[in-house]
Design a protein around this motif. Sequence first.
Motif, PDB file in Angstrom:
ATOM      1  N   GLU A   1     -45.434  -3.328-109.115  1.00 24.71           N
ATOM      2  CA  GLU A   1     -46.061  -4.632-108.892  1.00 24.71           C
ATOM      3  C   GLU A   1     -45.727  -5.165-107.501  1.00 24.71           C
ATOM      4  OE1 GLU A   1     -48.257  -7.942-109.081  1.00 24.71           O
ATOM      5  OE2 GLU A   1     -48.364  -6.207-110.395  1.00 24.71           O
ATOM      6  N   ARG A   2     -44.468  -4.989-107.051  1.00 19.04           N
ATOM      7  CA  ARG A   2     -44.099  -5.420-105.693  1.00 19.04           C
ATOM      8  C   ARG A   2     -44.870  -4.620-104.646  1.00 19.04           C
ATOM      9  NH1 ARG A   2     -38.829  -5.616-107.790  1.00 19.04           N
ATOM     10  NH2 ARG A   2     -38.338  -3.641-106.819  1.00 19.04           N
ATOM     11  N   ALA A   3     -45.064  -3.325-104.872  1.00 12.88           N
ATOM     12  CA  ALA A   3     -45.817  -2.492-103.930  1.00 12.88           C
ATOM     13  C   ALA A   3     -47.286  -2.922-103.890  1.00 12.88           C
ATOM     14  CB  ALA A   3     -45.707  -1.022-104.312  1.00 12.88           C
ATOM     15  N   ARG A   4     -47.857  -3.222-105.046  1.00 16.54           N
ATOM     16  CA  ARG A   4     -49.249  -3.668-105.091  1.00 16.54           C
ATOM     17  C   ARG A   4     -49.403  -5.011-104.384  1.00 16.54           C
ATOM     18  NH1 ARG A   4     -52.317  -7.215-106.482  1.00 16.54           N
ATOM     19  NH2 ARG A   4     -50.754  -8.371-107.585  1.00 16.54           N
ATOM     20  N   ALA A   5     -48.475  -5.922-104.606  1.00 14.76           N
ATOM     21  CA  ALA A   5     -48.538  -7.233-103.962  1.00 14.76           C
ATOM     22  C   ALA A   5     -48.380  -7.101-102.451  1.00 14.76           C
ATOM     23  CB  ALA A   5     -47.467  -8.152-104.534  1.00 14.76           C
ATOM     24  N   ALA A   6     -47.498  -6.212-102.002  1.00 13.47           N
ATOM     25  CA  ALA A   6     -47.313  -6.013-100.561  1.00 13.47           C
ATOM     26  C   ALA A   6     -48.574  -5.424 -99.933  1.00 13.47           C
ATOM     27  CB  ALA A   6     -46.123  -5.100-100.302  1.00 13.47           C
ATOM     28  N   ALA A   7     -49.238  -4.517-100.636  1.00 10.57           N
ATOM     29  CA  ALA A   7     -50.466  -3.915-100.105  1.00 10.57           C
ATOM     30  C   ALA A   7     -51.606  -4.927-100.063  1.00 10.57           C
ATOM     31  CB  ALA A   7     -50.864  -2.713-100.942  1.00 10.57           C
ATOM     32  N   ALA A   8     -51.648  -5.845-101.015  1.00 11.08           N
ATOM     33  CA  ALA A   8     -52.730  -6.822-101.094  1.00 11.08           C
ATOM     34  C   ALA A   8     -52.527  -7.989-100.137  1.00 11.08           C
ATOM     35  CB  ALA A   8     -52.861  -7.348-102.519  1.00 11.08           C
ATOM     36  N   ARG A   9     -51.299  -8.209 -99.671  1.00  7.80           N
ATOM     37  CA  ARG A   9     -51.009  -9.329 -98.776  1.00  7.80           C
ATOM     38  C   ARG A   9     -51.698  -9.097 -97.434  1.00  7.80           C
ATOM     39  NH1 ARG A   9     -45.972  -9.532 -99.982  1.00  7.80           N
ATOM     40  NH2 ARG A   9     -45.291  -8.050 -98.430  1.00  7.80           N
ATOM     41  N   PRO A  10     -52.322 -10.121 -96.872  1.00  7.85           N
ATOM     42  CA  PRO A  10     -52.978  -9.946 -95.576  1.00  7.85           C
ATOM     43  C   PRO A  10     -51.975  -9.523 -94.511  1.00  7.85           C
ATOM     44  CG  PRO A  10     -53.404 -12.145 -96.466  1.00  7.85           C
ATOM     45  CD  PRO A  10     -52.425 -11.482 -97.372  1.00  7.85           C
ATOM     46  N   GLN A  11     -52.363  -8.571 -93.701  1.00  6.67           N
ATOM     47  CA  GLN A  11     -51.506  -8.096 -92.617  1.00  6.67           C
ATOM     48  C   GLN A  11     -51.793  -8.919 -91.368  1.00  6.67           C
ATOM     49  OE1 GLN A  11     -49.264  -5.465 -92.999  1.00  6.67           O
ATOM     50  NE2 GLN A  11     -49.811  -5.637 -95.154  1.00  6.67           N
ATOM     51  N   SER A  12     -50.741  -9.386 -90.734  1.00  5.89           N
ATOM     52  CA  SER A  12     -50.965 -10.138 -89.498  1.00  5.89           C
ATOM     53  C   SER A  12     -51.251  -9.151 -88.370  1.00  5.89           C
ATOM     54  CB  SER A  12     -49.764 -11.021 -89.180  1.00  5.89           C
ATOM     55  OG  SER A  12     -48.612 -10.229 -89.040  1.00  5.89           O
ATOM     56  N   ALA A  13     -52.205  -9.504 -87.551  1.00  3.35           N
ATOM     57  CA  ALA A  13     -52.577  -8.664 -86.421  1.00  3.35           C
ATOM     58  C   ALA A  13     -51.645  -8.959 -85.254  1.00  3.35           C
ATOM     59  CB  ALA A  13     -54.023  -8.940 -86.029  1.00  3.35           C
ATOM     60  N   PRO A  14     -51.494  -8.005 -84.343  1.00  3.56           N
ATOM     61  CA  PRO A  14     -50.693  -8.278 -83.149  1.00  3.56           C
ATOM     62  C   PRO A  14     -51.289  -9.432 -82.346  1.00  3.56           C
ATOM     63  CG  PRO A  14     -51.345  -5.951 -83.256  1.00  3.56           C
ATOM     64  CD  PRO A  14     -52.026  -6.660 -84.372  1.00  3.56           C
ATOM     65  N   GLY A  15     -50.473 -10.114 -81.571  1.00  2.00           N
ATOM     66  CA  GLY A  15     -50.925 -11.276 -80.823  1.00  2.00           C
ATOM     67  C   GLY A  15     -52.017 -10.976 -79.810  1.00  2.00           C
ATOM     68  N   TRP A  16     -52.080  -9.755 -79.301  1.00  2.00           N
ATOM     69  CA  TRP A  16     -53.083  -9.401 -78.305  1.00  2.00           C
ATOM     70  C   TRP A  16     -54.439  -9.090 -78.932  1.00  2.00           C
ATOM     71  CZ3 TRP A  16     -54.782  -4.673 -79.668  1.00  2.00           C
ATOM     72  CH2 TRP A  16     -53.907  -3.827 -80.316  1.00  2.00           C
ATOM     73  N   PHE A  17     -54.487  -8.919 -80.258  1.00  2.00           N
ATOM     74  CA  PHE A  17     -55.730  -8.503 -80.901  1.00  2.00           C
ATOM     75  C   PHE A  17     -56.845  -9.546 -80.819  1.00  2.00           C
ATOM     76  CE2 PHE A  17     -58.205  -8.177 -84.935  1.00  2.00           C
ATOM     77  CZ  PHE A  17     -58.936  -7.047 -84.588  1.00  2.00           C
ATOM     78  N   PRO A  18     -56.636 -10.822 -81.183  1.00  2.00           N
ATOM     79  CA  PRO A  18     -57.752 -11.780 -81.127  1.00  2.00           C
ATOM     80  C   PRO A  18     -58.369 -11.950 -79.745  1.00  2.00           C
ATOM     81  CG  PRO A  18     -55.991 -12.659 -82.484  1.00  2.00           C
ATOM     82  CD  PRO A  18     -55.451 -11.427 -81.817  1.00  2.00           C
ATOM     83  N   PRO A  19     -57.561 -12.127 -78.665  1.00  2.93           N
ATOM     84  CA  PRO A  19     -58.222 -12.282 -77.369  1.00  2.93           C
ATOM     85  C   PRO A  19     -58.967 -11.024 -76.921  1.00  2.93           C
ATOM     86  CG  PRO A  19     -55.867 -12.773 -77.182  1.00  2.93           C
ATOM     87  CD  PRO A  19     -56.128 -12.350 -78.578  1.00  2.93           C
ATOM     88  N   LEU A  20     -58.382  -9.853 -77.172  1.00  2.00           N
ATOM     89  CA  LEU A  20     -59.051  -8.620 -76.773  1.00  2.00           C
ATOM     90  C   LEU A  20     -60.321  -8.404 -77.579  1.00  2.00           C
ATOM     91  CD1 LEU A  20     -59.026  -6.197 -74.940  1.00  2.00           C
ATOM     92  CD2 LEU A  20     -57.578  -5.009 -76.584  1.00  2.00           C
ATOM     93  N   GLN A  21     -60.294  -8.763 -78.847  1.00  2.01           N
ATOM     94  CA  GLN A  21     -61.497  -8.664 -79.669  1.00  2.01           C
ATOM     95  C   GLN A  21     -62.585  -9.582 -79.116  1.00  2.01           C
ATOM     96  OE1 GLN A  21     -61.119 -10.105 -83.718  1.00  2.01           O
ATOM     97  NE2 GLN A  21     -62.436  -8.461 -84.462  1.00  2.01           N
TER      98      GLN A  21
END
Length: 160
Positions: free
Chosen positions: A19-39
């Motif tokens: 259950e902890r593994a499933r919850a960790a996989a389902a949690r949104p992953q934060s993107a690196p700080g450079w990702f939004p501006p480069l996108q």
Amino acid sequence: MSQAQNPAADAAAALRTAERARAAAARPQSAPGWFPPLQGVLFAGFTIGIFGFSGPDDPAGGLWGSVGGCLAAVAYLVLHLLVVRRSGVVLWPEQDRRARLKAQLVPLAVFAAGWLAAVPAGRSVGAVVSGLLGGAALAVMTARYGAGAARSDREEGASR
């Protein structure tokens, strides 16, 4: 060969771990700080290259604008796949429908509004304005989503 002392306790522990593994996989992953501006920059580059400088009035016949726009589009897709798939799991966001629509429609509406500049100033100006505004809106919305994911990571860490 050792036998489990308490099979029920071992099974319960295995279920908690799963259950902890499933919850960790389902949690949104934060993107690196450079990702939004480069996108946002790549989105703007695609829009400006394809729609702004690829017309017949371009001295090179639109070749360089088309090539640059296509390269920006490929880089955008590769970057997106690398960042989104870095956890190894791609899930449908668990936000409600309204939050998902807002995250998608705000950049789209800003992008469309930027094309209004094409009415008085022409297609190239409309593409530049639309690309810059749409890229900025995409970067802001991606950063906001990333901030929410980072916040949920901190809250999850604090609750353990």
